[in-house]
Design a protein around this motif. Structure first.
Motif, PDB file in Angstrom:
ATOM      1  N   LYS A 300       0.805  -1.219   0.000  1.00 22.61           N
ATOM      2  CA  LYS A 300       0.000   0.000   0.000  1.00 22.61           C
ATOM      3  C   LYS A 300       0.841   1.273   0.000  1.00 22.61           C
ATOM      4  O   LYS A 300       0.299   2.367  -0.058  1.00 22.61           O
ATOM      5  CB  LYS A 300      -0.943   0.014   1.200  1.00 22.61           C
ATOM      6  N   LYS A 301       2.161   1.123   0.033  1.00 23.71           N
ATOM      7  CA  LYS A 301       3.000   2.310   0.110  1.00 23.71           C
ATOM      8  C   LYS A 301       2.907   3.156  -1.150  1.00 23.71           C
ATOM      9  O   LYS A 301       2.844   4.380  -1.093  1.00 23.71           O
ATOM     10  CB  LYS A 301       4.457   1.891   0.358  1.00 23.71           C
ATOM     11  N   THR A 303       0.478   3.479  -3.271  1.00 22.44           N
ATOM     12  CA  THR A 303      -0.813   4.129  -3.506  1.00 22.44           C
ATOM     13  C   THR A 303      -0.907   5.485  -2.811  1.00 22.44           C
ATOM     14  O   THR A 303      -1.751   6.304  -3.178  1.00 22.44           O
ATOM     15  CB  THR A 303      -1.961   3.232  -3.008  1.00 22.44           C
ATOM     16  N   LYS A 304      -0.047   5.733  -1.846  1.00 22.61           N
ATOM     17  CA  LYS A 304      -0.059   7.024  -1.152  1.00 22.61           C
ATOM     18  C   LYS A 304       0.434   8.154  -2.043  1.00 22.61           C
ATOM     19  O   LYS A 304       0.290   9.330  -1.698  1.00 22.61           O
ATOM     20  CB  LYS A 304       0.798   6.938   0.108  1.00 22.61           C
ATOM     21  N   LYS A 305       1.033   7.803  -3.187  1.00 24.94           N
ATOM     22  CA  LYS A 305       1.531   8.835  -4.093  1.00 24.94           C
ATOM     23  C   LYS A 305       0.466   9.342  -5.057  1.00 24.94           C
ATOM     24  O   LYS A 305       0.727  10.275  -5.813  1.00 24.94           O
ATOM     25  CB  LYS A 305       2.728   8.294  -4.880  1.00 24.94           C
ATOM     26  N   ALA A 311      -6.582  10.943  -5.468  1.00 21.48           N
ATOM     27  CA  ALA A 311      -6.074  10.749  -4.108  1.00 21.48           C
ATOM     28  C   ALA A 311      -7.096   9.987  -3.267  1.00 21.48           C
ATOM     29  O   ALA A 311      -8.309  10.223  -3.345  1.00 21.48           O
ATOM     30  CB  ALA A 311      -5.770  12.101  -3.470  1.00 21.48           C
ATOM     31  N   ASN A 312      -6.589   9.025  -2.491  1.00 20.27           N
ATOM     32  CA  ASN A 312      -7.399   8.219  -1.560  1.00 20.27           C
ATOM     33  C   ASN A 312      -8.432   7.338  -2.267  1.00 20.27           C
ATOM     34  O   ASN A 312      -9.369   6.854  -1.630  1.00 20.27           O
ATOM     35  CB  ASN A 312      -8.110   9.119  -0.544  1.00 20.27           C
ATOM     36  N   GLY A 315      -6.310   1.796  -1.980  1.00 20.56           N
ATOM     37  CA  GLY A 315      -5.613   1.510  -0.738  1.00 20.56           C
ATOM     38  C   GLY A 315      -4.493   0.501  -0.886  1.00 20.56           C
ATOM     39  O   GLY A 315      -3.554   0.485  -0.090  1.00 20.56           O
ATOM     40  N   TRP A 316      -4.591  -0.375  -1.908  1.00 16.04           N
ATOM     41  CA  TRP A 316      -3.603  -1.433  -2.085  1.00 16.04           C
ATOM     42  C   TRP A 316      -3.241  -1.566  -3.555  1.00 16.04           C
ATOM     43  O   TRP A 316      -4.072  -1.340  -4.437  1.00 16.04           O
ATOM     44  CB  TRP A 316      -4.144  -2.779  -1.577  1.00 16.04           C
ATOM     45  N   ASN A 566       7.860   1.356  -5.586  1.00 11.66           N
ATOM     46  CA  ASN A 566       7.681   2.679  -5.008  1.00 11.66           C
ATOM     47  C   ASN A 566       8.583   3.708  -5.671  1.00 11.66           C
ATOM     48  O   ASN A 566       8.293   4.914  -5.644  1.00 11.66           O
ATOM     49  CB  ASN A 566       7.960   2.626  -3.501  1.00 11.66           C
ATOM     50  N   THR A 572       6.868  12.531  -4.366  1.00 18.62           N
ATOM     51  CA  THR A 572       5.925  12.110  -3.328  1.00 18.62           C
ATOM     52  C   THR A 572       4.488  12.053  -3.817  1.00 18.62           C
ATOM     53  O   THR A 572       3.618  11.555  -3.097  1.00 18.62           O
ATOM     54  CB  THR A 572       5.995  13.084  -2.138  1.00 18.62           C
ATOM     55  N   SER A 573       4.215  12.564  -5.023  1.00 22.04           N
ATOM     56  CA  SER A 573       2.840  12.556  -5.519  1.00 22.04           C
ATOM     57  C   SER A 573       2.839  12.582  -7.037  1.00 22.04           C
ATOM     58  O   SER A 573       3.801  13.008  -7.671  1.00 22.04           O
ATOM     59  CB  SER A 573       2.058  13.763  -4.976  1.00 22.04           C
TER      60      SER A 573
END
Length: 645
Positions: A300-301, A303-305, A311-312, A315-316, A566, A572-573
């Motif tokens: 899930k790391k 997907t935070k980008k 965004a959001n 989750g996986w 990753n 970061t995005s």
């Protein structure tokens, strides 16, 4: 078969060129040198777009005035690259202007005139009507290169049927050229600027820190260094005349300012455009990967980008790999394990339509089995069409479940506990161990060392050597259960305390974990009759030939992939479009690296353009009767039928 040259003249606001002639033999890049010729003027629209220091040398190099009509015409036998004249080594007079020091090359793209390739109109109503020359296109593009800029011009093509005109650098024209001719076109076009392919290639490698901002700074440094060198050369030529004792010293012009670079956001859009232009090829390469041993795991790391509207929303990121470390499928889901049926259906369909035998084993980190009263596991039900598929639990994840009962991983006995737990599950192949011991003894004899005991010899064998040369196998359900129970009983007693009396395991937690995990001991056993080790080569140590193995067991290779995944998305995005572009490009390059490493171990040809490699392979087999790229495998065609990637 190529047709005869087109006979129509090229007209451009009073500018005409002679009729096309057959393409000459390839010539080296042209550096223009002044010659005696009638004066000529640049086309009006070119004059408005080219900077002043470019106009004079381009006018003299590319054009001439017809001696009979006085009209402007292009020089015969044009070439692609035109380079400005170099400043003289010695100046006897003060430089009149800095222009000669800052001129940049010109790329002239004229596929019809230079090659006489039959090009057709793409309008459906025209029925492939031949295009004819219609002069020079009025727009001159400015192209970003690694250490500077260059200008690019092209010809105008017209359909006499529907009267539609095409600049020769349009996608409709480039798509009609074969790979050998098309790859001579050097740039990617955008609305305002254009970007050379060499700059785009620098953005493709997905490593930590390789972002468009970093590339922007590198380009800034390269451009600044090139501009500084030209300025130094100009000022050095002016210096002797500035120090002269003339009554009226010359007044020198300042050099032109350093051209501004496009912003990082533009570089990112160029990269996305490049990926989109190769999207069918990239998807085809990803969906052409198969395997007999599959591994499925989620992270899930990455997907935070996702940023912006996306965004959001995920989750996986769930990935399915094969025994070589290649990735077959990568999908984003809202929750782990849910919503994967479309992915599984697409994967099953891919195998079926390609005529490839279904995989034999699938390693997972969860949902491998359920109590008999609850029926099939979730994973087994997801891949129900593969009747003979064996679902196994990854042994590393199985061991980590026991580690959850450890009070602290800083405990003195933690490493010993995990190592002994591994030995409870695995045993080494005795033949491989014997061969490795003989090799180690041979190395000791070669160094003049005397005989040592078997226990001392085992201490000299490193873990890396054991993993490379010795195969492992599971001990069976009953033996594994007996050994793990014995280990837990020992470590849950007084023997499981450190020198300060602190216990290693939480008693209630380890007992409950053992009750829960006993049913998974059957899931971690190796399948009967299926070879999990592949021989990749051999090494000679101490006079003994040792085999080198690669293991296909477990999903550990996916854990390594998640670390690199990753890094596919720099920074970061990223928006949803840029996220997908980075992900697709990264997966394609990752799979090719894993494939070539599995085939040869090391490959010197580092190129990821399958269209170029396919064209080179076809031509080399036709011309040389052999392939110059033994690692090349032609990818399948992307069907778009729910092949999630």
């Amino acid at each position: 078969m190529r047709q005869s040259p087109v006979k129509e003249k090229m007209i451009f606001k009073g500018v005409c060129t002679a009729a096309p002639v057959p393409a000459p033999a390839p010539a080296p890049p042209v550096v223009w040198t002044p010659v005696s010729q009638p004066p000529a003027e640049l086309p009006r629209h070119w004059k408005e777009q080219l900077p002043s220091f470019q106009q004079d040398w381009i006018r003299k190099a590319l054009f001439r005035a017809n001696t009979n009509t006085g009209k402007l015409e292009l020089m015969p036998n044009p070439v692609f690259w035109w380079y400005p004249p170099q400043p003289p080594n010695v100046f006897t007079q003060p430089p009149a202007s800095p222009d000669v020091f800052f001129c940049r090359p010109l790329f002239l793209w004229m596929p019809l005139k230079m090659w006489s390739i039959p090009l057709v109109c793409v309008q459906p109503a025209c029925n492939n009507h031949r295009l004819t020359a219609a002069g020079l296109y009025r727009t001159v593009r400015k192209v970003l290169d690694i250490d500077g800029w260059y200008d690019m011009a092209t010809e105008y093509l017209e359909c006499k049927g529907c009267k539609k005109k095409y600049p020769a650098w349009s996608d409709d024209i480039l798509a009609q050229l074969d790979m050998g001719h098309r790859r001579k076109f050097p740039a990617i076009l955008t609305y305002r600027y254009s970007c050379d392919h060499r700059v785009v290639i620098m953005m493709r490698e997905r490593t930590q820190g390789n972002s468009v901002t970093q590339l922007y700074r590198k380009l800034q440094e390269e451009h600044s260094a090139a501009w500084t060198r030209c300025t130094l050369e100009y000022l050095t030529a002016c210096e002797p005349f500035a120090d002269s004792s003339m009554t009226e010293p010359p007044v020198f012009s300042a050099p032109p300012p350093l051209p501004a670079l496009p912003k990082p956001k533009w570089l990112l859009s160029v990269y996305a455009r490049d990926v989109l232009s190769r999207l069918p090829e990239v998807k085809a390469k990803i969906t052409s990967v198969f395997g007999s041993v599959l591994k499925m795991d989620s992270t899930k790391k990455v997907t935070k980008k996702l940023a912006g509207a996306a965004a959001n929303t995920a989750g996986w990121c769930t990935n399915v790999g094969n025994e070589h470390g290649q990735i077959l499928v990568s999908v984003l889901t809202a929750a782990e394990g849910h919503g994967l049926r479309p992915m599984a259906a697409g994967l099953v369909r891919r195998y079926r339509e390609a005529g490839v035998a279904p995989p034999a084993i699938l390693y997972v980190d969860r949902d491998c089995c359920t109590p008999h009263a609850q029926g099939q596991s979730l994973v087994r039900a997801t891949f129900a069409e593969w009747d003979e598929l064996q679902v196994h639990l990854d042994i590393w994840h199985f061991m980590r479940r026991f580690a959850a009962a450890v009070i602290t991983e800083a405990h003195q006995l933690y490493g010993i506990f995990m190592a002994r737990l591994s030995r409870c599950i695995f045993e080494l192949d005795p033949e491989d161990v014997t061969a490795l011991r003989l090799a180690k003894q041979g190395e000791l004899r070669a160094r003049g060392a005397g005989p040592v005991s078997e226990k001392a010899l085992d201490k000299l064998i490193s873990k890396k050597e054991l993993a490379l040369h010795c195969r492992k196998r599971t001990r069976g359900v009953e033996e594994t259960a007996r050994r793990i129970k014995s280990l837990i009983d020992e470590m849950d007693s007084e023997k499981g305390r450190d020198t300060l009396g602190v216990p290693l395991l939480d008693h209630e937690r380890i007992q409950q974990i053992w009750i829960d995990q006993q049913r998974h001991i059957a899931c971690i056993q190796d399948p009967e009759g299926f070879p999990l080790y592949m021989k990749t080569g051999s090494l000679k140590k101490g006079g003994v030939e040792l085999c080198c193995y690669r293991c296909a067991r477990g999903s550990t290779s996916l854990e390594s992939f998640h670390l690199h995944l990753n890094r596919f998305i720099p920074g970061t995005s990223a928006s949803d479009a840029h996220f997908q572009a980075y992900l697709l490009e990264g997966l394609m390059r990752w799979n090719q690296d894993r494939m070539e490493h599995a085939v040869t171990g090391k490959h010197e040809l580092r190129t990821y353009d399958s269209a170029e490699r396919e064209a080179m392979d076809r031509l080399s087999r036709k011309v040389l009767k052999k392939s110059l790229d033994e690692c090349f495998q032609r990818p399948g065609v992307y069907t778009g039928k729910n092949n999630s990637c």
